[in-house]
Design a protein around this motif. Structure first.
Motif, PDB file in Angstrom:
ATOM      1  N   ALA A 219      54.329  65.050  13.206  1.00  0.00           N
ATOM      2  CA  ALA A 219      55.004  65.074  14.510  1.00  0.00           C
ATOM      3  C   ALA A 219      55.028  63.670  15.114  1.00  0.00           C
ATOM      4  O   ALA A 219      56.008  63.274  15.764  1.00  0.00           O
ATOM      5  CB  ALA A 219      54.301  66.048  15.455  1.00  0.00           C
ATOM      6  N   LEU A 220      53.950  62.905  14.893  1.00  0.00           N
ATOM      7  CA  LEU A 220      53.923  61.521  15.367  1.00  0.00           C
ATOM      8  C   LEU A 220      55.011  60.694  14.697  1.00  0.00           C
ATOM      9  O   LEU A 220      55.631  59.832  15.331  1.00  0.00           O
ATOM     10  CB  LEU A 220      52.561  60.894  15.076  1.00  0.00           C
ATOM     11  N   GLU A 221      55.221  60.928  13.409  1.00  0.00           N
ATOM     12  CA  GLU A 221      56.286  60.214  12.700  1.00  0.00           C
ATOM     13  C   GLU A 221      57.632  60.445  13.377  1.00  0.00           C
ATOM     14  O   GLU A 221      58.428  59.510  13.551  1.00  0.00           O
ATOM     15  CB  GLU A 221      56.368  60.694  11.246  1.00  0.00           C
ATOM     16  N   GLN A 222      57.883  61.683  13.728  1.00  0.00           N
ATOM     17  CA  GLN A 222      59.151  62.000  14.386  1.00  0.00           C
ATOM     18  C   GLN A 222      59.240  61.342  15.756  1.00  0.00           C
ATOM     19  O   GLN A 222      60.296  60.839  16.154  1.00  0.00           O
ATOM     20  CB  GLN A 222      59.286  63.528  14.523  1.00  0.00           C
ATOM     21  N   GLU A 223      58.119  61.320  16.467  1.00  0.00           N
ATOM     22  CA  GLU A 223      58.121  60.751  17.815  1.00  0.00           C
ATOM     23  C   GLU A 223      58.378  59.242  17.801  1.00  0.00           C
ATOM     24  O   GLU A 223      59.157  58.726  18.613  1.00  0.00           O
ATOM     25  CB  GLU A 223      56.780  61.041  18.502  1.00  0.00           C
ATOM     26  N   PHE A 224      57.733  58.542  16.861  1.00  0.00           N
ATOM     27  CA  PHE A 224      57.811  57.080  16.851  1.00  0.00           C
ATOM     28  C   PHE A 224      58.792  56.533  15.822  1.00  0.00           C
ATOM     29  O   PHE A 224      59.062  55.324  15.798  1.00  0.00           O
ATOM     30  CB  PHE A 224      56.423  56.483  16.604  1.00  0.00           C
ATOM     31  N   GLY A 225      59.317  57.397  14.959  1.00  0.00           N
ATOM     32  CA  GLY A 225      60.275  56.930  13.953  1.00  0.00           C
ATOM     33  C   GLY A 225      59.679  55.965  12.956  1.00  0.00           C
ATOM     34  O   GLY A 225      60.377  55.086  12.452  1.00  0.00           O
ATOM     35  N   ARG A 226      58.380  56.128  12.652  1.00  0.00           N
ATOM     36  CA  ARG A 226      57.687  55.243  11.731  1.00  0.00           C
ATOM     37  C   ARG A 226      56.940  56.064  10.682  1.00  0.00           C
ATOM     38  O   ARG A 226      56.346  57.089  11.000  1.00  0.00           O
ATOM     39  CB  ARG A 226      56.659  54.367  12.469  1.00  0.00           C
ATOM     40  N   PRO A 227      56.925  55.629   9.414  1.00  0.00           N
ATOM     41  CA  PRO A 227      56.134  56.326   8.402  1.00  0.00           C
ATOM     42  C   PRO A 227      54.640  56.156   8.659  1.00  0.00           C
ATOM     43  O   PRO A 227      54.201  55.084   9.092  1.00  0.00           O
ATOM     44  CB  PRO A 227      56.554  55.652   7.094  1.00  0.00           C
TER      45      PRO A 227
END
Length: 470
Positions: free
Chosen positions: A55-63
């Protein structure tokens, strides 16, 4: 979320950091890869943590990388009378293979491999060496040992046999179930505990395939004896200094750490330095000066990543521990001696065209003061080859494979981005220039060095080098 440092941070999740908001805080504090320690917690606990990370990946757009650490064949004593015993120096005690709850003359040790490997004079270390015994009378199902250094022991405390090669698989029944679960979740790395020999990695690779990167944890002297083969068969190394420091003399650990970091750098494979790096921050808001120096030493050595264990998993100051490690790394990398020490420890390139091209790209970028090195990579190998040079220029790795982008979160100096492959040769510099500007590494008119392989999509085919104006 561009980090202002080269070395990466691995943080272990646990009881102190199970909630999604805590995981988010750890990421914002500087975590690049999260470790799920399957020695503790349930599969449901790890699944919830994994969902929060994605979910953090989706929020920040970072792998963001996820490392599954398997428990492995940890040797432990069984259940004790009243849950604990106090052993005194000089007294004789008996270990038994079978038993429910035992006392000093029937301490359960439910591991036949121990009884098979023990011999007169064999050292038995309990609880990371806090209690030490010497075997006097070995046997198939029971053995007598004399206490050398006494102290309290409790249920399920770990047991080490320094120098003994145990005939045991690195993957227990629990590990196999956990591994299948982790691969189904989609973990990026799998760490194999208590590796003793190269065949241990072959066994694990047969189950993992290419679904995740394989990390060999170096915790035994047997692994050190076969380290070249182990590095060749693994995708990364973790220097597990806790168990390693029990198995070999503590004074040998720093030198071994430097050897392992250098060997991995030579092989262009990431290496993680782990265990007790900021241990006092489990209970205190600041580390000792010696701990800060320990982290800095790993950074001066050129380690790809440093890891927090109990500090972030069960400590009272998990966020502060990550933030402190981030500060130490940045301060070390900005020190006036850092670049000269990194250059002094540089390794020779492999005599192959892909390594030569990547090395030339790193050297060229430094010479022309380029703002970034942009590497197109299908498997992460091109980025690893550039990273092994430890260039002073940021490395921007572009890949169309999201899983590869996550694995590169362990690589020194690499900022990974998911991007489409160029449709043709002329599009390469355009995509590289746009990515360098979008990620904040360059502005219009700045130079970037672009490293790639043709044809696109072929692993390990680094064979082209260009200079692009952004």
């Amino acid at each position: 979320m561009r980090r202002s440092r080269h070395a990466k941070i691995v943080a272990t999740l646990g009881p102190a950091t199970t909630e999604a908001n805590k995981i988010r805080d750890l990421y914002l504090a500087g975590t690049d890869t999260f470790r799920l320690n399957f020695s503790h917690g349930s599969q449901d606990d790890h699944a919830r943590a994994f969902s929060a990370i994605r979910a953090l990946e989706q929020e920040f757009g970072r792998p963001i990388g996820v490392l599954q650490d398997l428990q492995g064949p940890k040797i432990r004593i069984g259940l004790l009378e009243e849950g604990k015993l106090c052993l005194h120096a000089g007294e004789s005690v008996r270990f038994v293979l079978d038993g429910a709850r035992g006392g000093k003359q029937a301490i359960p040790l439910p591991h036949p491999e121990i009884f098979a490997a023990a011999h007169p004079g064999q050292k038995l270390l309990i609880d990371d060496g806090r209690v030490r015994l010497s075997v006097e009378r070995p046997g198939d199902r029971e053995m007598v040992a004399r206490v050398i250094v006494g102290g309290p022991i409790r249920d399920h405390k770990g047991v080490n046999l320094p120098g003994a090669s145990l005939d045991i698989s690195p993957l227990t029944k629990k590990d196999r179930a956990d591994l299948a679960f982790g691969l189904e979740l989609g973990v990026d790395w799998v760490a194999l505990s208590f590796v003793q020999k190269p065949s241990d990695l072959i066994e694990a690779r047969a189950l993992i395939g290419e679904a995740a990167g394989l990390v060999a944890k170096i915790e035994t002297p047997m692994a050190l004896d076969r380290i070249d083969d182990i590095i060749q068969l693994s995708d990364a190394l973790m220097v597990g200094r806790g168990d390693l420091g029990v198995e070999i003399p503590p004074e040998d650990v720093p030198g071994r750490q430097k050897e392992l970091v250098r060997a991995c750098r030579l092989a262009a494979k990431p290496v993680i330095v782990a265990t007790q790096m900021l241990d006092s921050m489990v209970a205190a808001p600041t580390p000792t000066r010696a701990e800060a120096s320990d982290v800095a030493t790993a950074i001066y050595d050129g380690a790809d990543a440093v890891m927090l264990s109990a500090e972030s998993a069960s400590g009272a100051y998990p966020i502060e521990a990550v933030a402190m490690m981030d500060r130490i790394i940045r301060s070390t990398e900005q020190h006036r001696l850092y670049r000269s020490l990194i250059e002094a420890s540089r390794v020779d390139e492999e005599n192959t065209p892909p390594h030569a091209v990547a090395a030339a790209g790193a050297d060229l970028a430094a010479t022309i003061e380029a703002k970034a090195i942009v590497g197109f990579t299908a498997s992460g190998t091109t980025a690893a080859r550039i990273s092994r040079k430890r260039p002073p220029v940021p490395i921007l790795a572009l890949t169309q494979d999201e899983n590869v982008a996550r694995r590169m979160c362990l690589l020194w100096g690499v900022h990974s981005v998911v991007a489409s492959d160029p449709s043709g040769y002329e599009e390469i510099t355009q995509i590289a220039a746009v990515a360098a500007q979008r990620e904040g590494y360059a502005r219009s008119g700045d130079l970037a060095v672009v490293v790639f392989g043709l044809p696109f999509g072929h692993r390990g085919a680094t064979n082209n080098l260009r200079v692009a104006a952004c």
